[in-house]
Design a protein around this motif. Structure first.
Motif, PDB file in Angstrom:
ATOM      1  N   HIS B  32       0.875  -1.334  -0.002  1.00 24.30           N
ATOM      2  CA  HIS B  32      -0.181   0.034  -0.006  1.00 24.30           C
ATOM      3  C   HIS B  32       0.732   1.255   0.014  1.00 24.30           C
ATOM      4  N   ARG B  33       2.106   1.181   0.193  1.00 23.01           N
ATOM      5  CA  ARG B  33       3.099   2.461   0.485  1.00 23.01           C
ATOM      6  C   ARG B  33       4.014   2.189  -0.518  1.00 23.01           C
ATOM      7  N   THR B  34       3.960   1.385  -1.459  1.00 14.92           N
ATOM      8  CA  THR B  34       4.976   1.375  -2.649  1.00 14.92           C
ATOM      9  C   THR B  34       4.389   1.819  -3.812  1.00 14.92           C
ATOM     10  N   LEU B  35       4.422   3.238  -4.081  1.00 14.96           N
ATOM     11  CA  LEU B  35       3.566   3.540  -5.205  1.00 14.96           C
ATOM     12  C   LEU B  35       4.169   3.555  -6.562  1.00 14.96           C
ATOM     13  N   THR B  36       5.267   3.205  -6.553  1.00 12.54           N
ATOM     14  CA  THR B  36       6.178   3.032  -7.878  1.00 12.54           C
ATOM     15  C   THR B  36       5.610   1.794  -8.635  1.00 12.54           C
ATOM     16  N   ALA B 166      -4.633   2.767   5.585  1.00 13.74           N
ATOM     17  CA  ALA B 166      -3.789   3.387   4.331  1.00 13.74           C
ATOM     18  C   ALA B 166      -4.556   4.288   3.297  1.00 13.74           C
ATOM     19  N   ASN B 167      -5.813   4.012   3.351  1.00  8.77           N
ATOM     20  CA  ASN B 167      -6.746   5.000   2.563  1.00  8.77           C
ATOM     21  C   ASN B 167      -7.110   6.306   3.322  1.00  8.77           C
ATOM     22  N   GLU B 168      -7.325   6.065   4.593  1.00 12.14           N
ATOM     23  CA  GLU B 168      -7.759   7.271   5.297  1.00 12.14           C
ATOM     24  C   GLU B 168      -6.836   8.257   5.332  1.00 12.14           C
ATOM     25  N   LYS B 170      -3.785   9.984   3.873  1.00 17.13           N
ATOM     26  CA  LYS B 170      -2.810   9.859   2.466  1.00 17.13           C
ATOM     27  C   LYS B 170      -2.271  11.333   2.308  1.00 17.13           C
ATOM     28  N   ASP B 171      -2.805  12.409   3.102  1.00 14.91           N
ATOM     29  CA  ASP B 171      -1.968  13.573   2.784  1.00 14.91           C
ATOM     30  C   ASP B 171      -0.553  13.745   3.181  1.00 14.91           C
ATOM     31  N   ILE B 173       1.822  11.666   2.862  1.00 12.68           N
ATOM     32  CA  ILE B 173       2.743  10.758   1.929  1.00 12.68           C
ATOM     33  C   ILE B 173       3.387  11.835   0.989  1.00 12.68           C
ATOM     34  N   PRO B 174       4.760  11.707   1.144  1.00 11.96           N
ATOM     35  CA  PRO B 174       5.449  12.696   0.058  1.00 11.96           C
ATOM     36  C   PRO B 174       5.471  12.256  -1.431  1.00 11.96           C
ATOM     37  N   PRO B 175       5.987  13.286  -2.124  1.00 12.87           N
ATOM     38  CA  PRO B 175       5.735  13.115  -3.455  1.00 12.87           C
ATOM     39  C   PRO B 175       6.292  11.629  -3.779  1.00 12.87           C
ATOM     40  N   ILE B 176       5.674  10.843  -5.099  1.00 13.55           N
ATOM     41  CA  ILE B 176       6.213   9.543  -5.207  1.00 13.55           C
ATOM     42  C   ILE B 176       7.608   9.922  -6.112  1.00 13.55           C
ATOM     43  N   SER B 177       8.395   9.044  -5.756  1.00 18.87           N
ATOM     44  CA  SER B 177       9.717   9.259  -6.181  1.00 18.87           C
ATOM     45  C   SER B 177       9.825   7.949  -7.476  1.00 18.87           C
TER      46      SER B 177
END
Lengths: 520, 189
Positions: B32-36, B166-168, B170-171, B173-177
């Protein structure tokens, strides 16, 4: 990367495209693991453009082809995916069946803002990032829910009494009160976009134990003659020339041209006719053919209770208390003949002990084996004529077609081929020659006389049975009488003669040991 | 940047269940936290009827397994203890960069606390009659399987707790690298 680089557009148009793609992605994610089918591993290693949406490729398993045709709903309309379990007889499959019970209902909807200006301030990239997380949650939840287990079962075996079907639309068929009460619901945290709130929810049955899933073959009983690996399907497959000729390996050329031996359960009518095969054991011709190509499951003593007219099979003395493999029911289906190129390993490279897992190094029929001192090369050559007589000894618990073809040993082999004598090595022949020449002449003479005695011995066959020569001429008659009868008395007589030979050899070797060594 | 924390529901489990439980929970959080761009991989639990998703990153799998093994080693030394495994996500910033020193400071933006109570399985005393011991063994097996099934349901609750959180939140979370977020898995010392 946080921007919607993949969508190509920003602003309101980008948001619209994102919402549309989100609907499709959820639909594909659901159908990928709720549409049972024979699953294949992911084909390509590279990502397609569509996979890059929300950074979540759906590749393992990929969505079924049926999912590709579905279009995203109109703006503001919900996407409803019902997953039903229907009785296999009733269900139409592929999503058409209206019958069956809803076990899961996935709903995706973009609820528009009451005021059009309300969503103006929401950046597309922020909404996109939130959609990524929600989609991951949907993906994970699809695997947590009980329907996933059923999906996996139905993918592995499609002959269950239930089938999983899906129904996709923009209208949800109302559930009854009882159905509603039995189901649990879960709503994912909505994502706010410029167009409205993206809401995904699922209603699901917490347990599917009420559906008694059982394997039930509903196909009518029929004899499948051309099952994979049957001689009818591929009558005589030869080894590729690259293996036998070009490589200069020690692999015997003659083997590649021989017709394949039948599977142990194949009906005699399907066997390629070869004179030496008629003497092999085979299970009785079964009339009640099963709908599947799996071998018949015989009762444990199927060889003992024979039809009238044939005598009981010869009983083979056991080493230890191990049961003879021919008296065991054959329950494992053998694999179909493999092409060497496909698997990467040829069964010819297996050692004899690997081929026959039921016999280890220590528990072969050593007492019975008069060829124990011979090299593998000689063994194969000298015993060709005898292959019919003691074929029972060479059969393993579940004979595999390709294993049988690779060697023609009539006995369980104790000595394992060394790598040097395996196909592919050039010095295998030399090693074998060295091994055979190293033994004493007296031993060779004894073994030679023994081989001669065996060759000239009276065959264990009924006098009224056709000879091998006539078997070639009347192959049709021979195929129906697949089991050659043997007499107990003959077998005992043969056994007695073996014992005498063994005693003679033992006494000779004892005498040899007691003699004083000759002076050089 | 505020650090969001999630305290997951405590799970009571035996030592042989640790690996399955921690793998399942940690990989679900990472997924849920690996947005790559990842290649998700379905994994079946060995002991529970649960399938979870891994990111399909071999280095991450290796790291998770190493930490779990360290935790199991700690549990062996400290049996029957309540313990906590913490998964933290952070950003690294240069603190007071000067000519000579470049100290980096960790700014944590999310922490997940996995609460476990590892218990030793009850040993059954030897019974005189073999019939009695067989029935006791049968009961023990039945008890163990029902206990495991109950734990499976609790794990599922925890997984839904992860999904909710994880869904509640979200603000923060830093920008996706283009790579996985900086993280550390802390185990008791």
């Amino acid at each position: 990367m946080s921007s919607m680089s993949d969508s190509g557009t920003g602003g309101r148009g980008g948001a619209e495209l994102m919402v549309e793609q989100f609907h499709l992605k959820v639909l594909h994610a659901v159908l990928a693991v709720r549409g049972p089918r024979p699953l294949q591993p992911a084909a390509s290693a590279s990502f397609r453009r569509r996979d890059r949406w929300f950074h979540l490729p759906l590749h393992d398993p990929q969505p079924p082809p049926a999912a590709e045709g579905v279009e995203a709903p109109e703006a503001g309309e919900p996407l409803v995916v019902d997953i039903l379990l229907a009785h296999a007889a009733a269900g139409g499959g592929g999503g058409g069946g209206a019958g069956g019970e809803v076990v899961e209902r996935w709903t995706v909807v973009c609820e528009p803002w009451p005021d059009a200006a309300a969503g103006e301030g929401i950046p597309v990239n922020r909404a996109y990032k939130r959609c990524m997380t929600m989609l991951r949650s949907v993906y994970a939840t699809l695997r947590f829910l009980p329907a996933y287990r059923v999906f996996r079962l139905l993918c592995a075996n499609q002959s269950y009494n239930y089938e999983m079907v899906h129904r996709v639309g923009s209208f949800a068929v109302p559930l009854s009160r009882d159905e509603e009460a039995a189901m649990r619901s879960y709503q994912f945290v909505p994502v706010e976009t410029q167009h409205g709130r993206l809401v995904v929810s699922v209603q699901y049955l917490p347990s599917l134990a009420a559906f008694n899933l059982e394997i039930s073959s509903l196909s009518p009983s029929m004899l499948i003659a051309d099952y994979v690996g049957s001689p009818a399907a591929e009558p005589m497959r030869a080894f590729p020339a690259s293996l036998t000729g070009a490589t200069g390996s020690a692999f015997p050329q003659a083997l590649s041209n021989q017709p394949q031996r039948p599977h142990s359960w194949a009906t005699p009518a399907l066997w390629p006719q070869a004179p030496r095969q008629q003497a092999r054991f085979s299970p009785p011709h079964l009339l009640n053919a099963s709908p599947t190509p799996s071998p018949p499951n015989f009762p444990s003593g199927y060889l003992q209770s024979r039809p009238k007219g044939g005598s009981a099979p010869m009983s083979i003395p056991q080493v230890g208390d191990r049961r003879s493999p021919i008296h065991r029911p054959i329950t494992l289906p053998p694999t179909s003949p493999r092409r060497v190129g496909e698997t990467g390993t040829s069964s010819a490279q297996q050692s004899p002990s690997e081929r026959c897992p039921s016999f280890g190094r220590a528990d072969g029929f050593r007492i019975m084996d008069p060829y124990a001192s011979l090299s593998p090369g000689r063994k194969g050559k000298d015993t060709k004529d005898e292959s019919g007589r003691f074929s029972a000894l060479s059969s393993c618990d579940s004979p595999r077609q390709d294993d049988i073809d690779d060697a023609d040993y009539p006995f369980a082999v104790d000595d394992v081929d060394t790598p040097s004598s395996q196909p592919g090595s050039s010095d295998g022949k030399e090693a074998r020659d060295q091994a055979s020449s190293s033994s004493h002449k007296s031993q060779d003479a004894a073994v030679g006389s023994l081989v001669h005695l065996l060759k000239t011995a009276r065959p264990l066959r009924n006098s009224n049975c056709p000879s091998q020569a006539s078997a070639v001429e009347s192959s049709e008659a021979a195929s129906t009488s697949s089991v050659v009868s043997r007499r107990k008395s003959d077998a005992l007589e043969e056994l007695q003669s073996f014992k005498e030979i063994k005693e003679r050899l033992m006494s000779r070797s004892r005498a040899k040991q007691q003699e004083p060594p000759e002076k050089p | 940047m505020n650090c969001e924390t999630c305290q997951l529901k405590e799970l009571e489990l035996e030592q042989d269940e640790i690996k399955d439980v921690l793998r399942c929970i940690l990989h679900t959080i990472f997924f849920h936290r690996t947005l790559t761009l990842v290649r998700p991989k379905d994994v079946d639990c060995d002991l529970f009827e649960i399938t979870y998703v891994q990111c399909g990153l071999p280095d991450l799998e290796k790291e998770v397994d190493e930490k779990i093994n360290q935790f199991i080693a700690w549990v062996e030394k400290h049996p029957n203890r309540r313990s906590q495994v913490c998964l933290s996500f952070f950003d690294e910033k240069n603190k007071n960069p000067s000519w000579f020193t470049s100290k980096t400071e960790r700014i944590y933006w999310e922490q997940w606390f996995i609460n476990l109570h590892v218990i030793s399985p009850k040993g059954h005393g030897k019974s005189r009659s073999s019939k009695a011991s067989t029935s006791i063994r049968g009961k023990a097996l039945e008890e163990a399987s029902s206990k495991r099934a109950a734990l499976g349901l609790l794990i599922q609750e925890v997984l839904f707790q992860i999904i909710n959180f994880a869904n509640e939140k979200k603000d923060h979370i830093p920008p996706i690298s283009d790579r996985i977020f900086n993280h550390e898995i802390s185990i008791p010392r």
